[in-house]
Design a protein around this motif. Sequence first.
Motif, PDB file in Angstrom:
ATOM      1  N   PRO A  14       0.825  -1.212   0.000  1.00 41.76           N
ATOM      2  CA  PRO A  14       0.000   0.000   0.000  1.00 41.76           C
ATOM      3  C   PRO A  14       0.862   1.266   0.000  1.00 41.76           C
ATOM      4  CG  PRO A  14      -0.806  -1.569   1.617  1.00 41.76           C
ATOM      5  CD  PRO A  14       0.522  -2.085   1.122  1.00 41.76           C
ATOM      6  N   SER A  66      -7.040   0.614  -6.228  1.00 38.86           N
ATOM      7  CA  SER A  66      -7.434  -0.343  -5.199  1.00 38.86           C
ATOM      8  C   SER A  66      -7.038   0.255  -3.851  1.00 38.86           C
ATOM      9  CB  SER A  66      -6.727  -1.683  -5.421  1.00 38.86           C
ATOM     10  OG  SER A  66      -7.049  -2.568  -4.362  1.00 38.86           O
ATOM     11  N   SER A  68      -7.373   0.359   0.489  1.00 36.42           N
ATOM     12  CA  SER A  68      -7.591  -0.611   1.564  1.00 36.42           C
ATOM     13  C   SER A  68      -7.344  -0.040   2.960  1.00 36.42           C
ATOM     14  CB  SER A  68      -6.679  -1.825   1.359  1.00 36.42           C
ATOM     15  OG  SER A  68      -5.316  -1.410   1.323  1.00 36.42           O
ATOM     16  N   SER A 110      -8.093  -0.214   8.410  1.00 38.74           N
ATOM     17  CA  SER A 110      -7.935  -1.054   7.222  1.00 38.74           C
ATOM     18  C   SER A 110      -9.269  -1.707   6.898  1.00 38.74           C
ATOM     19  CB  SER A 110      -6.878  -2.130   7.473  1.00 38.74           C
ATOM     20  OG  SER A 110      -5.606  -1.540   7.648  1.00 38.74           O
ATOM     21  N   THR A 112     -11.346  -4.232   3.516  1.00 40.43           N
ATOM     22  CA  THR A 112     -11.158  -5.059   2.329  1.00 40.43           C
ATOM     23  C   THR A 112     -10.880  -4.168   1.128  1.00 40.43           C
ATOM     24  OG1 THR A 112     -12.657  -6.721   3.222  1.00 40.43           O
ATOM     25  CG2 THR A 112     -12.241  -6.793   0.852  1.00 40.43           C
ATOM     26  N   ALA A 113      -9.834  -4.468   0.396  1.00 37.90           N
ATOM     27  CA  ALA A 113      -9.460  -3.664  -0.766  1.00 37.90           C
ATOM     28  C   ALA A 113     -10.641  -3.537  -1.724  1.00 37.90           C
ATOM     29  CB  ALA A 113      -8.259  -4.285  -1.472  1.00 37.90           C
ATOM     30  N   GLY A 141      -3.388   2.586  -0.808  1.00 36.57           N
ATOM     31  CA  GLY A 141      -3.783   1.507  -1.698  1.00 36.57           C
ATOM     32  C   GLY A 141      -2.687   1.254  -2.713  1.00 36.57           C
TER      33      GLY A 141
END
Length: 142
Positions: A14, A66, A68, A110, A112-113, A141
């Motif tokens: 990330p 993405s 997260s 944090s 879930t992506a 991300g």
Amino acid sequence: MAPASCAGGDPNQPALLSRGRPTQTSSTENATFPGGNAVDGNTGTRWSSQFSDPQWISVDLGAVKSVSRVRLQWEAAYGRQYRIEVSQDNQNWSTVNTQTAGDGGTDDISFTATNARYVRIFGTQRATQWGYSLFEYEVYGV
């Protein structure tokens, strides 16, 4: 060569995606505390909202990424209850995390992506009589 947005050159780690990106807010306390202050990397500046519920700040990552993790560095005026929401079009929002007992300080959350271009902190209950106030608002991300 690794993409510039990935920390340490590892595209699976990330990276901080929100620094210096455009923001939108539901309100500001005044011109001294705009949304851009929350993503400028300077803990000596901050965004501060009007003194009412609800209030929000969103950041435009520039492209779908993405995401997260969100890290919030609150000023003394913090959110007791808030949601982290994501969107690809800045109109349709999905909640990826809900906080119901915020206690200020630093929240490192944090989740879930998920693919998003826009990430929003949507405050539903202030912890103080003041607004919502963030020194830094960081989205991570790949």
